[in-house]
Each structure stands twice: as structure tokens, then as C-alpha cells.
Design a protein around this motif. Structure first.
Motif, mmCIF file in Angstrom:
data_model
loop_
_atom_site.group_PDB
_atom_site.id
_atom_site.type_symbol
_atom_site.label_atom_id
_atom_site.label_comp_id
_atom_site.label_asym_id
_atom_site.label_seq_id
_atom_site.Cartn_x
_atom_site.Cartn_y
_atom_site.Cartn_z
ATOM 1 N N ASP A 1 -53.250 52.668 23.532
ATOM 2 C CA ASP A 1 -53.198 51.390 24.260
ATOM 3 C C ASP A 1 -54.604 50.833 24.497
ATOM 4 O O ASP A 1 -54.778 49.850 25.212
ATOM 5 C CB ASP A 1 -52.466 51.555 25.587
ATOM 6 N N ALA A 2 -55.610 51.455 23.888
ATOM 7 C CA ALA A 2 -56.994 51.038 24.109
ATOM 8 C C ALA A 2 -57.227 49.603 23.654
ATOM 9 O O ALA A 2 -57.948 48.843 24.312
ATOM 10 C CB ALA A 2 -57.954 51.989 23.392
ATOM 11 N N VAL A 3 -56.624 49.214 22.526
ATOM 12 C CA VAL A 3 -56.823 47.856 22.009
ATOM 13 C C VAL A 3 -56.210 46.838 22.967
ATOM 14 O O VAL A 3 -56.814 45.805 23.285
ATOM 15 C CB VAL A 3 -56.215 47.707 20.603
ATOM 16 N N ALA A 4 -55.002 47.129 23.456
ATOM 17 C CA ALA A 4 -54.347 46.223 24.402
ATOM 18 C C ALA A 4 -55.181 46.060 25.673
ATOM 19 O O ALA A 4 -55.372 44.948 26.183
ATOM 20 C CB ALA A 4 -52.956 46.738 24.745
ATOM 21 N N TRP A 5 -55.711 47.159 26.188
ATOM 22 C CA TRP A 5 -56.554 47.102 27.393
ATOM 23 C C TRP A 5 -57.761 46.190 27.170
ATOM 24 O O TRP A 5 -58.101 45.375 28.037
ATOM 25 C CB TRP A 5 -57.029 48.503 27.773
ATOM 26 N N ARG A 6 -58.419 46.343 25.995
ATOM 27 C CA ARG A 6 -59.591 45.508 25.713
ATOM 28 C C ARG A 6 -59.191 44.048 25.603
ATOM 29 O O ARG A 6 -59.915 43.157 26.062
ATOM 30 C CB ARG A 6 -60.273 45.963 24.422
ATOM 31 N N MET A 7 -58.057 43.779 24.968
ATOM 32 C CA MET A 7 -57.608 42.397 24.821
ATOM 33 C C MET A 7 -57.277 41.772 26.172
ATOM 34 O O MET A 7 -57.670 40.639 26.464
ATOM 35 C CB MET A 7 -56.394 42.346 23.897
ATOM 36 N N PHE A 8 -56.565 42.514 27.020
ATOM 37 C CA PHE A 8 -56.204 41.993 28.331
ATOM 38 C C PHE A 8 -57.447 41.782 29.199
ATOM 39 O O PHE A 8 -57.569 40.776 29.901
ATOM 40 C CB PHE A 8 -55.239 42.949 29.039
ATOM 41 N N SER A 9 -58.379 42.732 29.144
ATOM 42 C CA SER A 9 -59.615 42.613 29.926
ATOM 43 C C SER A 9 -60.448 41.432 29.443
ATOM 44 O O SER A 9 -61.031 40.691 30.252
ATOM 45 C CB SER A 9 -60.433 43.900 29.831
ATOM 46 N N GLY A 10 -60.514 41.253 28.121
ATOM 47 C CA GLY A 10 -61.238 40.116 27.561
ATOM 48 C C GLY A 10 -60.611 38.799 27.961
ATOM 49 O O GLY A 10 -61.312 37.811 28.230
ATOM 50 N N ALA A 11 -59.286 38.754 28.014
ATOM 51 C CA ALA A 11 -58.592 37.537 28.436
ATOM 52 C C ALA A 11 -58.910 37.211 29.890
ATOM 53 O O ALA A 11 -59.186 36.051 30.239
ATOM 54 C CB ALA A 11 -57.091 37.703 28.243
ATOM 55 N N LEU A 12 -58.898 38.222 30.748
ATOM 56 C CA LEU A 12 -59.210 38.000 32.164
ATOM 57 C C LEU A 12 -60.604 37.409 32.331
ATOM 58 O O LEU A 12 -60.810 36.473 33.119
ATOM 59 C CB LEU A 12 -59.101 39.323 32.924
#
Length: 377
Positions: free
Chosen positions: A318-329
């Protein structure tokens, strides 16, 4: 990684001390041992295809190889690993799958990709540069090499056989046949989208090899297209854009929108641009290969649309999803929204609540959920 030429320190990109996944595997080590044990002459133009994090070209840097990759992250990892190993700049030529291939190939080393279509495209693009004396060796984990993989080498380059398995890895040996009548390259591949998927119903989608669900519209994206937010968002990001069908749908529904298509795959971004142009979409769009929303100014985006991958090559993470969500925030303005499509079992609502402090269910079916998170303050 221990190689016949010494130890090489390797990391993935972006570097994360918490990441337990290695930047190399047994198939990389097997190929390097074979080259040393069999005293394979590493002369002429050495081309390495699909080197995931730069392990092969870093170990072989003294032979001035050319790396061809579809991954921005893989290429950045390669740069960092080469620098860490003290390799002089320019010793390794770094190309992408969208660059013209070398005109002559004397040694072709192939790290078998997950996508058979990407392998087909790359072998067909390189075949004219391969000659009767070219040494061709492929490598991969046993679970990645199938009868269809071997047939592809045989159909495009020449007679092919495999090695015995070692540490669950296997090698592929191919003898080029210049007289072989090769098939035409079927990529990029285009098709018309079905009805009932919003603004892109009946429109054309263009797919380069290796893009997710390149030959049909996947059920997750189909569901997402039916539940996209309405017009008026302003600056929109199709994050992990794939063939760009989601961002194109937004642009068709709202000509005033400014859409940024971003993916770490060169093939994906090329597909997104081709899809956008094939449909004569009005308005402004930007196409960027990169690490998610890195490089996008904080607070500059109104809406992020995302279908995050939950695999990194063969590993589930889930590392990619975490980075994407954090980048969106970080990139969203206050009041901006992140819309996510995902499988129910992935539990993205938990991650969104942890990051954004909120998560709303927009739509669901037995397999998928569409979630909305709003940046507060």
C-alpha cells in the motif's frame, strides 16, 4: 547485492528506510552469475531492458550498457544507485520505452516484465537492431516466465530455451534468426469505449503496450466513470492516469477544466496524451511523467482523481497509495477534494480518514467503492 564483480548497494526510489522490499531479486543475481561463470563477452553495444531498479546496469556499468525502462521511478533509482557506486556520469545510457532504441544491439539482456504486451512491444522494437551474433539472455522469477513468454522470444527473435531453475529464478536463452519473418507491432492499440460511461461513451481510447487493461475498459474504471464529480472543479489531476480515460472524461464534460495527467509509466502518459488528442478535447491539458504529485505546487489543485495501484511489480503493497494520498493532501487547496476508486477490501477509507480527517462514501457495488476526502482549512 553480491555480484561476481563485488558488492553493490542498491535502493528503490523514492528511498524509504521503512521499505522492506529489495531493489533486486534472485533473477538479477542469476543472470549476473551466468555472465561471469560462462565468461560471456560483454563487448559491443550492451542493452538491458526492464532493469527494475538499476541492479543490472549498476553491476555492469564498466561495460557502458544502455538501459531501457518504462518506469520513471526505476530510472531515478538507477541514477541514485549508479551515483552511489561511483559510476561516472554518462557511463550508462538511460533510455525510456518512448525513446528510439539503439540501431545495433550486440548483447540483449531482458528482465522479463509483468506485462507480456510490454515485452512483445520491446522485442519488436529492438528486433531490427539484433543480428545473428547478438547474445540474448532473459531472466525472471519462475512464476513470471510462462510458455507464452518463451513463444514470444521465439516468434520475434529466434529459437529459445530455458535454464534450470535456481532460487526460484530462471534464464532464457535465445538464438537470433535474422531470416525470421517477424509479425507487425500491434501497439499502440485503440478501441471504442462502450456506452453508459458518461462523457467518454463511444469515444476512442489509445493504449501503448504495458498499460493497465490495455485491450478493454476494466470494471473499476467503468464504475469510476459513472460516478465522477460534476463540472466546475478548475484544476484537476488524473493521478496515475494510465490511458487517460478518466481525465479525458473530465475535460469533455467541462471544457473549462485544466487537466494534469500524471503517471510514473512513460507508456501510460503517452497513451493518455494520445487518448486526449484522439478525441479532439477542447481546453488545456498537461502530460507529465513523474513520481505522483511531486513537483506540483502545494495548494494549487482543486480536484485529484485516483485509482491507486496496490502492487509494485509482483509485491503487494500500500506504499504507492499512501504516497499518492499524501501528495494529494499537500497539493490540494483548502476545500479541494480527492476522489478515489478502489476495491472494497483495501480499506482506503481508513487511510483517508487518517490523512484528511474525513472520508465519504460516494458510491459502491459489491466489489468497488468510490470515496471522497476534503482538505480542511
Amino acid at each position: 547485492m553480491t555480484t561476481p564483480w563485488g558488492e553493490v548497494e542498491l535502493t528503490r526510489f523514492p528511498e524509504d528506510s521503512r521499505d522492506r522490499l529489495r531493489a533486486w531479486d534472485a533473477s538479477d543475481a542469476y543472470l549476473l552469475r551466468h555472465l561471469a561463470e560462462e565468461k560471456v563477452p560483454l563487448t559491443g553495444t550492451v542493452v538491458v531492458v526492464g532493469d527494475r531498479w538499476g541492479a543490472l546496469v549498476t553491476a555492469l556499468a564498466e561495460h557502458r550498457p544502455t538501459q531501457i525502462t518504462d518506469s520513471f521511478l526505476g530510472q531515478e533509482a538507477t541514477r541514485a544507485n549508479l551515483a552511489r557506486a561511483g559510476v561516472e556520469p554518462g557511463a550508462v545510457r538511460l533510455l525510456t520505452t518512448q525513446d528510439p532504441p539503439p540501431e545495433r544491439v550486440d548483447m540483449l539482456l531482458v528482465r522479463v516484465p509483468k506485462s507480456l504486451a510490454l515485452l512483445e512491444d520491446q522485442l519488436l522494437r529492438l528486433a531490427p537492431a539484433v543480428h545473428a551474433d547478438t547474445v540474448v539472455v532473459g531472466t525472471g522469477m519462475v512464476k513470471e516466465i510462462h510458455t507464452s513468454t518463451l513463444r514470444l522470444f521465439e516468434r520475434i527473435l529466434g529459437p529459445t530455451r530455458t535454464s534450470l531453475a535456481r532460487q526460484k529464478a530462471r534464464l532464457i536463452f535465445c538464438t537470433p534468426d535474422p531470416a525470421l519473418e517477424r509479425p507487425a507491432n500491434p501497439w499502440p492499440y485503440s478501441y471504442a469505449l462502450p456506452d453508459g460511461v458518461g462523457a467518454v461513451s463511444g469515444r476512442t481510447v489509445v493504449n501503448h503496450a504495458g498499460v493497465f487493461c490495455a485491450e478493454r475498459l476494466d470494471v473499476g474504471t467503468r464504475f469510476f466513470l459513472r460516478h465522477l464529480p460534476g463540472p466546475g472543479a478548475g484544476r484537476v489531476v488524473d493521478l496515475g492516469c494510465g490511458n487517460g480515460v478518466v481525465g479525458t472524461a473530465v475535460a469533455l464534460a467541462d471544457p473549462a477544466a485544466e487537466v494534469l495527467f500524471v503517471d510514473e509509466s512513460y507508456q501510460a502518459v503517452a497513451s493518455a496524451e494520445a487518448t486526449y488528442k484522439a478525441n479532439g478535447v477542447p481546453g488545456h491539458a498537461e502530460f507529465r511523467v513523474g513520481d505522483g504529485l511531486a513537483g506540483v505546487a502545494p495548494g494549487s489543485v482543486d480536484l485529484v482523481l485516483n485509482n491507486p495501484p496496490f502492487h509494485s511489480h509482483q509485491a503487494t503493497t500500500d506504499a504507492v497509495a499512501w504516497r499518492m494520498f499524501s501528495g494529494a493532501l499537500r497539493s490540494l487547496r483548502p476545500g479541494g477534494e480527492l476522489w478515489v476508486i478502489g476495491n472494497r477490501h483495501l480499506g482506503y477509507h481508513v487511510k483517508l480518514r487518517r490523512l484528511f480527517g474525513n472520508s465519504e462514501l460516494v458510491a459502491s457495488d459489491p466489489k468497488f467503492v468510490v470515496l471522497r476526502a476534503v482538505k480542511r482549512g
